[in-house]
Design a protein around this motif. Structure first.
Motif, PDB file in Angstrom:
ATOM      1  N   ARG B  93       0.832  -1.209   0.000  1.00  0.00           N
ATOM      2  CA  ARG B  93       0.000   0.000   0.000  1.00  0.00           C
ATOM      3  C   ARG B  93       0.864   1.256   0.000  1.00  0.00           C
ATOM      4  O   ARG B  93       0.642   2.195  -0.758  1.00  0.00           O
ATOM      5  CB  ARG B  93      -0.921  -0.006   1.227  1.00  0.00           C
ATOM      6  N   LYS B  94       1.901   1.213   0.856  1.00  0.00           N
ATOM      7  CA  LYS B  94       2.760   2.385   0.968  1.00  0.00           C
ATOM      8  C   LYS B  94       3.547   2.593  -0.331  1.00  0.00           C
ATOM      9  O   LYS B  94       3.771   3.732  -0.763  1.00  0.00           O
ATOM     10  CB  LYS B  94       3.720   2.183   2.146  1.00  0.00           C
ATOM     11  N   ASN B  95       3.955   1.486  -0.947  1.00  0.00           N
ATOM     12  CA  ASN B  95       4.654   1.598  -2.219  1.00  0.00           C
ATOM     13  C   ASN B  95       3.790   2.330  -3.240  1.00  0.00           C
ATOM     14  O   ASN B  95       4.290   3.149  -4.009  1.00  0.00           O
ATOM     15  CB  ASN B  95       4.998   0.200  -2.756  1.00  0.00           C
ATOM     16  N   LEU B  96       2.495   2.003  -3.231  1.00  0.00           N
ATOM     17  CA  LEU B  96       1.610   2.640  -4.197  1.00  0.00           C
ATOM     18  C   LEU B  96       1.344   4.093  -3.829  1.00  0.00           C
ATOM     19  O   LEU B  96       1.255   4.957  -4.697  1.00  0.00           O
ATOM     20  CB  LEU B  96       0.282   1.881  -4.277  1.00  0.00           C
ATOM     21  N   SER B  97       1.211   4.354  -2.524  1.00  0.00           N
ATOM     22  CA  SER B  97       0.772   5.695  -2.138  1.00  0.00           C
ATOM     23  C   SER B  97       1.932   6.687  -2.003  1.00  0.00           C
ATOM     24  O   SER B  97       1.702   7.889  -2.000  1.00  0.00           O
ATOM     25  CB  SER B  97      -0.010   5.635  -0.821  1.00  0.00           C
ATOM     26  N   GLY B  99       4.278   7.882  -3.924  1.00  0.00           N
ATOM     27  CA  GLY B  99       4.385   8.913  -4.950  1.00  0.00           C
ATOM     28  C   GLY B  99       3.297   9.962  -4.823  1.00  0.00           C
ATOM     29  O   GLY B  99       3.529  11.147  -5.060  1.00  0.00           O
ATOM     30  N   LEU B 100       2.099   9.500  -4.444  1.00  0.00           N
ATOM     31  CA  LEU B 100       0.991  10.443  -4.319  1.00  0.00           C
ATOM     32  C   LEU B 100       1.173  11.323  -3.087  1.00  0.00           C
ATOM     33  O   LEU B 100       0.854  12.507  -3.101  1.00  0.00           O
ATOM     34  CB  LEU B 100      -0.337   9.678  -4.238  1.00  0.00           C
ATOM     35  N   GLU B 101       1.719  10.709  -2.023  1.00  0.00           N
ATOM     36  CA  GLU B 101       1.984  11.510  -0.814  1.00  0.00           C
ATOM     37  C   GLU B 101       3.015  12.583  -1.115  1.00  0.00           C
ATOM     38  O   GLU B 101       2.964  13.686  -0.574  1.00  0.00           O
ATOM     39  CB  GLU B 101       2.489  10.599   0.313  1.00  0.00           C
ATOM     40  N   ASN B 102       3.979  12.235  -1.954  1.00  0.00           N
ATOM     41  CA  ASN B 102       4.990  13.226  -2.320  1.00  0.00           C
ATOM     42  C   ASN B 102       4.353  14.436  -2.981  1.00  0.00           C
ATOM     43  O   ASN B 102       4.869  15.541  -2.906  1.00  0.00           O
ATOM     44  CB  ASN B 102       6.016  12.614  -3.277  1.00  0.00           C
ATOM     45  N   LEU B 103       3.233  14.201  -3.648  1.00  0.00           N
ATOM     46  CA  LEU B 103       2.543  15.300  -4.324  1.00  0.00           C
ATOM     47  C   LEU B 103       1.560  15.996  -3.392  1.00  0.00           C
ATOM     48  O   LEU B 103       0.811  16.860  -3.818  1.00  0.00           O
ATOM     49  CB  LEU B 103       1.801  14.761  -5.544  1.00  0.00           C
ATOM     50  N   ARG B 104       1.560  15.558  -2.108  1.00  0.00           N
ATOM     51  CA  ARG B 104       0.654  16.134  -1.104  1.00  0.00           C
ATOM     52  C   ARG B 104      -0.800  15.989  -1.518  1.00  0.00           C
ATOM     53  O   ARG B 104      -1.603  16.901  -1.353  1.00  0.00           O
ATOM     54  CB  ARG B 104       0.935  17.637  -0.893  1.00  0.00           C
ATOM     55  N   ILE B 110      -5.934   9.537  -2.354  1.00  0.00           N
ATOM     56  CA  ILE B 110      -4.866   8.533  -2.421  1.00  0.00           C
ATOM     57  C   ILE B 110      -5.465   7.145  -2.221  1.00  0.00           C
ATOM     58  O   ILE B 110      -5.249   6.232  -3.014  1.00  0.00           O
ATOM     59  CB  ILE B 110      -3.793   8.800  -1.346  1.00  0.00           C
ATOM     60  N   ASN B 111      -6.276   7.002  -1.173  1.00  0.00           N
ATOM     61  CA  ASN B 111      -6.854   5.692  -0.879  1.00  0.00           C
ATOM     62  C   ASN B 111      -7.734   5.209  -2.026  1.00  0.00           C
ATOM     63  O   ASN B 111      -7.716   4.042  -2.378  1.00  0.00           O
ATOM     64  CB  ASN B 111      -7.675   5.755   0.412  1.00  0.00           C
ATOM     65  N   ARG B 112      -8.479   6.138  -2.607  1.00  0.00           N
ATOM     66  CA  ARG B 112      -9.374   5.767  -3.693  1.00  0.00           C
ATOM     67  C   ARG B 112      -8.550   5.213  -4.864  1.00  0.00           C
ATOM     68  O   ARG B 112      -8.808   4.141  -5.387  1.00  0.00           O
ATOM     69  CB  ARG B 112     -10.170   6.995  -4.141  1.00  0.00           C
ATOM     70  N   ARG B 146       2.113   0.901  -9.048  1.00  0.00           N
ATOM     71  CA  ARG B 146       2.723   2.138  -8.571  1.00  0.00           C
ATOM     72  C   ARG B 146       2.729   3.178  -9.697  1.00  0.00           C
ATOM     73  O   ARG B 146       2.615   4.376  -9.446  1.00  0.00           O
ATOM     74  CB  ARG B 146       4.151   1.835  -8.105  1.00  0.00           C
ATOM     75  N   ALA B 147       2.871   2.694 -10.926  1.00  0.00           N
ATOM     76  CA  ALA B 147       2.833   3.626 -12.048  1.00  0.00           C
ATOM     77  C   ALA B 147       1.412   4.092 -12.340  1.00  0.00           C
ATOM     78  O   ALA B 147       1.178   5.257 -12.621  1.00  0.00           O
ATOM     79  CB  ALA B 147       3.437   2.962 -13.284  1.00  0.00           C
ATOM     80  N   ILE B 148       0.470   3.159 -12.224  1.00  0.00           N
ATOM     81  CA  ILE B 148      -0.922   3.498 -12.582  1.00  0.00           C
ATOM     82  C   ILE B 148      -1.503   4.570 -11.672  1.00  0.00           C
ATOM     83  O   ILE B 148      -2.132   5.509 -12.138  1.00  0.00           O
ATOM     84  CB  ILE B 148      -1.807   2.232 -12.524  1.00  0.00           C
ATOM     85  N   VAL B 149      -1.273   4.426 -10.349  1.00  0.00           N
ATOM     86  CA  VAL B 149      -1.930   5.358  -9.419  1.00  0.00           C
ATOM     87  C   VAL B 149      -1.533   6.802  -9.693  1.00  0.00           C
ATOM     88  O   VAL B 149      -2.269   7.723  -9.372  1.00  0.00           O
ATOM     89  CB  VAL B 149      -1.628   5.025  -7.945  1.00  0.00           C
ATOM     90  N   ARG B 150      -0.378   6.973 -10.286  1.00  0.00           N
ATOM     91  CA  ARG B 150       0.064   8.345 -10.544  1.00  0.00           C
ATOM     92  C   ARG B 150      -0.751   9.005 -11.656  1.00  0.00           C
ATOM     93  O   ARG B 150      -0.704  10.217 -11.817  1.00  0.00           O
ATOM     94  CB  ARG B 150       1.544   8.336 -10.938  1.00  0.00           C
ATOM     95  N   GLN B 151      -1.456   8.197 -12.447  1.00  0.00           N
ATOM     96  CA  GLN B 151      -2.159   8.685 -13.635  1.00  0.00           C
ATOM     97  C   GLN B 151      -1.235   9.566 -14.465  1.00  0.00           C
ATOM     98  O   GLN B 151      -1.508  10.748 -14.700  1.00  0.00           O
ATOM     99  CB  GLN B 151      -3.425   9.434 -13.237  1.00  0.00           C
ATOM    100  N   PRO B 152      -0.150   8.979 -14.933  1.00  0.00           N
ATOM    101  CA  PRO B 152       0.877   9.784 -15.587  1.00  0.00           C
ATOM    102  C   PRO B 152       0.488  10.127 -17.023  1.00  0.00           C
ATOM    103  O   PRO B 152      -0.438   9.547 -17.582  1.00  0.00           O
ATOM    104  CB  PRO B 152       2.073   8.846 -15.574  1.00  0.00           C
TER     105      PRO B 152
END
Lengths: 339, 368, 347
Positions: B93-97, B99-104, B110-112, B146-152
């Motif tokens: 979970r933390k691995n996925l989140s 990058g998003l936490e870094n973006l505040r 993030i959870n969604r 981890r790449a997907i959650v960023r919606q890059p």
């Protein structure tokens, strides 16, 4: 590198909550650091990371090295360098002014030369003694099939004690009312005030140093012994080599690079002898029988009635040169040992 | 959805130039594979696209915006590393989140996103585990997650399948293709395995020694390789190559002479040769047939050295005359032959590729 | 018989060389243990006991008895009468060679006996007040607090600053990197004893003389620590750092959230060393600190010894207090410490 697979998910999650908590605290540092990164660009960040360390090294090591040399050429009793008159080589001349270097009493600063003589003898005896005991102990431990870990810990333990503690423990052991005198009275009906007799006190200073530091060197030699591949001995055994020859022709030569490094390390440490000897002998006594160079520097600089910073620095510089020679030879030996 | 354009991109370390002016256009939402042998510069190029490696010269644009000096985060790319590079001390979970936490980002958002990605990749059962407790395939999914959650804007893959076993590789291949269809994000995929490139990509860029050899659709590369390098690289097993000479040219095609294949006519117009030129003749193993040559078709004889039968297909390796390289013939179904025996083979000259023996370029008017 | 000089033996028979090896190991253990044990035992003796000679092997104290009609407890003695029989008596007072004693069972009758006939009765007794008294009398709690403060703050700063420097040296390429690394390593060659005079001047110049921060700051940067952590960080894959960079983490966040947690084993080793170094430091605090309220344990302890009336019962108790934390650390982390020393050659 990471937690074992057995870590329960619950524990992982809890650990992470703690991490997040810490994270919130670290925001205080993180936000300014992120700003710094935006201002300087990411390529300059390593300089930011290394800066605090380099700053402290500069202030507390590099600047003092320069100052030590500068101090050595100034006189007077002022501490601040700009208040001190330049005296050229006067301090070095004073230190080296001697009728005969073998006879400290003929020197202008006879305490310095007494200290040099004491340090020289101490270094010689301590190096040889420590080397002998460390080597034999390492060989013994290497041979033990059981209890090696225990004995290694026991022999290493004194290394971790503080010099003050070691000095006091032994002072008490050797005291007039100490255990050793108790035995002497029981068995020989005599008492010796060890630390007030020149010969005895010198011997005990060396002995206590060996007791104190032997474990460290033993550990290094033991690591060297264990690095010798076992099949070499098996090959020698098949060749019918006697045990003596195995020691002299295999173990010793293979261990030699290791022993050389240990020897130089010992020399470097011995020259700097101070703390435990100072505590054990109540400040270098009896008289000046156990006054060593570092103590001379310390007293010359910091005794309220002396404050001869220039003279002390000149002595430091001389000792620094000796240490530098030893250190460089150690690096050279270590490099050779690697090949 | 982002289009990427690279103009004369160069990369040098000191005086050593490793990428020598590359021009590639990646369409919005396209799946592009960068292939080439190891050391060809494909990973360096990917890292230049990501922003991890500074660009020495040239221009890189995302949707007409110059991104040369932007950090990976500013380029809004996501990358799947060959080693996966999962943070070993963090839970899935933390691995996925992270990058998003870094973006505040907002915690609920993030959870969604994490939950959605986990569900999509079927890793929602392992969210509280550490990467070490996962299998190779699961780690791979986490890396993709981890790449997907960023919606890059752009997905970058650096040989993501090379640490998987063969079966898992095939499976993950189709999953990544499916993912691309679902997300419709631009994806750039680096691999040294031409099968991966052929099966997944819409467009393939073949790189060699820091230069582009050919860009094209997978089948184009297979059927119309621009040069000897591409011809040799694409297709497995490799193309058979024979030296030959142009005997004559005519309106119906070119007549070739080969010590190994005899004399035959390659039909077609616009073949860029003159009578007397030295050429290299390329024939895919699947275009060779066992049997005596029929008139008008080319053919030769080989001494069998090895037979590899996989049941449904067989490759026969044999030596033709004094040739250094073995001739490979693809035979459908099971086939047996004695080592050392002689076999005739034949082929339809229309399938022959012709390459210049001087610079290796295709002489049959391949599209570049 | 010299076989034991050569190598680890195969298991099997137990010969003379094994006896010698075990003899050496056990003798050595005694040599290490006896002086320390003696200090610990002595630290539990009463002042009277500690000054009596020959020394007793166990801590004892005079046995006493409370007798009706006497305000204070009386000490117990054994009287050997001229006919050889023995009698237990309580001593009232002693004048010259004769003493006034009484029989505890008949407290009203006192009688005089020659001192030579008396032998004092002692019982096992641990004098714990040796530990509690100096806390009040010599400001020892203050020394203890100062030492803990120096040790904790210096260790935290050492871990933080050294790991930052190691991070820069191991995970970045930048101009001057190798030169800076060489400079840091070169400080290993400059012992404190060579630069103590000018280093003190720097402390005075920074207005940190007689200040705990003067002790802390100069010891925070350690070449050993930077070296140890750098070597460890080199084993962390660069991919992780790049992944974090792609994940939009700032450089400091990469250091703090990725590199530092992954360095935990190396940080632990450095922390252990740092705690032991700072706890045991002597020469530098001796130079920097001058007023007793700033003393660390080591300085306080050595200053006690220099006092006119050496109170060994207190000194020994405080020595034990001083060696206790290091001993506890060693007991639990023995394996890490010895392996850390053997592999890196640092102390």
């Amino acid at each position: 590198m990471s937690a074992p697979t057995s870590v329960a998910p619950v524990v992982v999650a809890r650990g992470e909550r703690i991490g997040d908590g810490l994270d919130a605290v670290m925001r205080i540092v993180e936000v300014p650091m992120a700003t710094v990164q935006r201002l300087l660009g990411h390529a300059r960040m390593p300089y930011v990371f290394i800066l605090p360390n380099m700053l402290l090294f500069t202030v507390f090591v590099f600047v003092p090295v320069g100052l030590a040399i500068a101090y050595a050429f100034t006189g007077g009793t002022n501490l601040l360098i700009w208040d001190r008159p330049f005296v050229g080589l006067e301090n070095f001349k004073a230190l080296l002014d001697c009728g005969s270097y073998l006879e400290p009493s003929t020197c202008r600063y006879n305490l310095f030369w007494t200290a040099v003589h004491n340090t020289w003898w101490y270094t010689l005896l301590n190096t040889l003694g420590t080397l002998f005991f460390a080597l034999v102990t390492a060989l013994v431990l290497n041979r033990l099939t059981r209890g090696r870990g225990f004995f290694r810990a026991v022999f290493f333990y004194p290394v971790l004690l503080s010099p003050v503690v070691v000095g006091l423990i032994w002072q008490w052991f050797l005291a007039r009312e100490g255990l050793l005198n108790g035995f002497l009275t029981d068995w020989f009906d005599t008492r010796i005030i060890f630390l007030l007799e020149v010969g005895w006190s010198r011997a005990w200073v060396v002995y206590v140093s060996i007791w104190f530091h032997m474990g460290f060197f033993m550990l290094i030699i033991l690591a060297g012994l264990q690095a010798i591949p076992r099949d070499i001995y098996e090959a020698a055994e098949i060749d019918g080599t006697s045990q003596w020859r195995q020691f002299w022709c295999l173990t010793l030569p293979l261990l030699l690079p290791n022993l050389l490094v240990v020897t130089v390390l010992l020399l470097i440490r011995s020259v700097q002898v101070f703390d435990e000897a100072w505590v054990l002998t109540n400040g270098g006594g009896p008289g000046t029988a156990n006054t060593f160079i570092v103590q001379f520097i310390y007293q010359t600089a910091f005794s309220p009635d002396l404050r001869l910073y220039g003279l002390a620095s000149a002595a430091s510089v001389l000792m620094g040169i000796a240490l530098l020679v030893l250190t460089l030879s150690q690096l050279w030996l270590a490099k050779k040992a690697e090949v | 959805m982002t289009a990427i354009s690279m103009k004369d991109l160069r990369k040098s370390y000191g005086s050593l130039e490793v990428i020598h002016g590359i021009d590639i256009d990646v369409g919005s939402g396209e799946f592009v594979a960068l292939v080439g042998p190891s050391g060809c510069g494909k990973s360096t190029l990917l890292r230049m696209i990501s922003g991890l490696e500074p660009i020495s010269a040239g221009q890189m644009s995302f949707d007409d915006q110059r991104v040369n000096d932007l950090s990976p985060a500013q380029r809004q790319i996501a990358m799947v590393f060959q080693s996966y590079a999962l943070y070993p001390h963090m839970s899935v979970r933390k691995n996925l989140s992270f990058g998003l936490e870094n973006l505040r980002m907002d915690r609920a958002e993030i959870n969604r996103r994490v939950d959605a990605a986990a569900k999509m990749l079927a890793i929602d059962g392992y969210l509280d585990r550490r990467p070490k407790a996962l299998s190779g395939g699961q780690r791979q999914r986490v890396a993709i997650g981890r790449a997907i959650v960023r919606q890059p804007r752009v997905f970058l893959f650096d040989e993501p399948l090379s640490n998987l076993d063969a079966k898992l590789r095939v499976q993950t291949r189709s999953e990544i293709t499916k993912l691309h269809k679902q997300l419709k994000t631009t994806m750039i995929y680096v691999t040294h395995d031409q099968v991966e490139a052929m099966t997944m990509a819409q467009k393939i860029v073949v790189l060699n020694k820091g230069k582009v050899e050919q860009i094209g659709r997978p089948l184009d590369l297979f059927e119309r390789p621009a040069n000897l390098f591409v011809a040799g690289f694409i297709g497995s097993p490799r193309m058979n190559l024979y030296p030959g000479k142009v005997a004559s040219t005519g309106s119906d095609g070119v007549t070739l002479d080969s010590a190994y294949l005899g004399r035959f006519l390659v039909p077609g117009t616009g073949i860029d040769v003159q009578s007397g030129d030295d050429v290299i003749i390329g024939l895919r193993p699947s275009h060779l047939k066992l049997g005596p040559a029929t008139p008008g078709a080319g053919g030769g004889t080989m001494t069998v050295e090895q037979v590899e039968s996989m049941g449904h297909e067989t490759f026969v390796y044999g030596r033709t005359g004094q040739s250094d390289e073995l001739t490979i013939v693809h035979v459908p179904g099971h086939f047996e032959a004695e080592t050392g025996s002689s076999l005739d083979f034949t082929f339809n000259p229309a399938f022959a590729h012709l390459f210049s023996s001087v610079d290796g370029r295709s002489l049959k008017g391949a599209r570049m | 018989m010299i076989a034991f000089l050569t190598r680890t033996r195969h298991a099997g028979r137990f010969d003379l060389t094994d006896w010698l090896a075990w003899g050496w190991a056990i003798l050595g253990t005694l040599v290490v243990a006896i002086p320390i044990a003696w200090a610990v035992i002595s630290s539990l003796k009463t002042e009277a006991e500690i000054n009596s000679f020959p020394p007793a092997l166990v801590p004892r104290a005079a046995q006493t008895i409370t007798v009706d009609g006497q305000a204070k407890p009386l000490s117990m003695w054994v009287r050997t009468m001229p006919d050889g029989s023995e009698q237990t008596v309580a001593l009232l007072r002693r004048i010259g060679l004769s003493a006034t004693v009484l029989d505890p069972s008949k407290p009203e009758e006192t009688f005089r006996v020659p001192v030579a006939e008396l032998r004092q009765l002692k019982e096992f007794h641990l004098q714990w007040s040796n530990y509690s008294e100096p806390m009040k009398q010599f400001n020892f709690l203050r020394y203890l607090w100062n030492t803990v403060f120096v040790t904790v703050v210096a260790t935290v700063l050492t871990l933080l600053l050294n790991s930052m420097a190691a991070f820069a040296l191991s995970k970045y390429r930048f101009a001057g990197r190798n030169a800076m690394f060489a400079l840091i390593l070169s400080t290993m060659m400059i012992p404190l004893s060579v630069i103590m005079v000018p280093a003190f001047m720097v402390i005075v110049g920074l207005n940190l003389a007689d200040n705990l921060w003067g002790v802390i700051l100069s010891t925070v940067s350690t070449p050993t620590g930077v070296f140890l952590l750098r070597q460890y960080m080199l084993t962390i894959p660069d991919d992780l750092i790049e992944a974090a960079r792609v994940d939009a983490a700032s450089e400091f966040r990469i250091y703090w959230r990725i590199v530092l947690p992954l360095c935990a084993p190396a940080l632990a080793v450095l922390a252990i060393f740092s705690v032991i170094w700072r706890w045991n430091d002597f020469l530098w605090p001796l130079i920097v600190l001058s007023s007793p309220e700033n003393y660390t344990l080591q300085i306080g302890l050595s200053s006690l010894q220099g006092q006119f009336n050496v109170q060994w019962h207190y000194i020994l108790a405080m020595t034990v207090v001083t060696l206790l934390p290091v001993t506890v650390v060693f007991l639990f982390l023995q394996k890490y410490i010895t392996e850390g020393v053997a592999s890196s050659g640092v102390k």
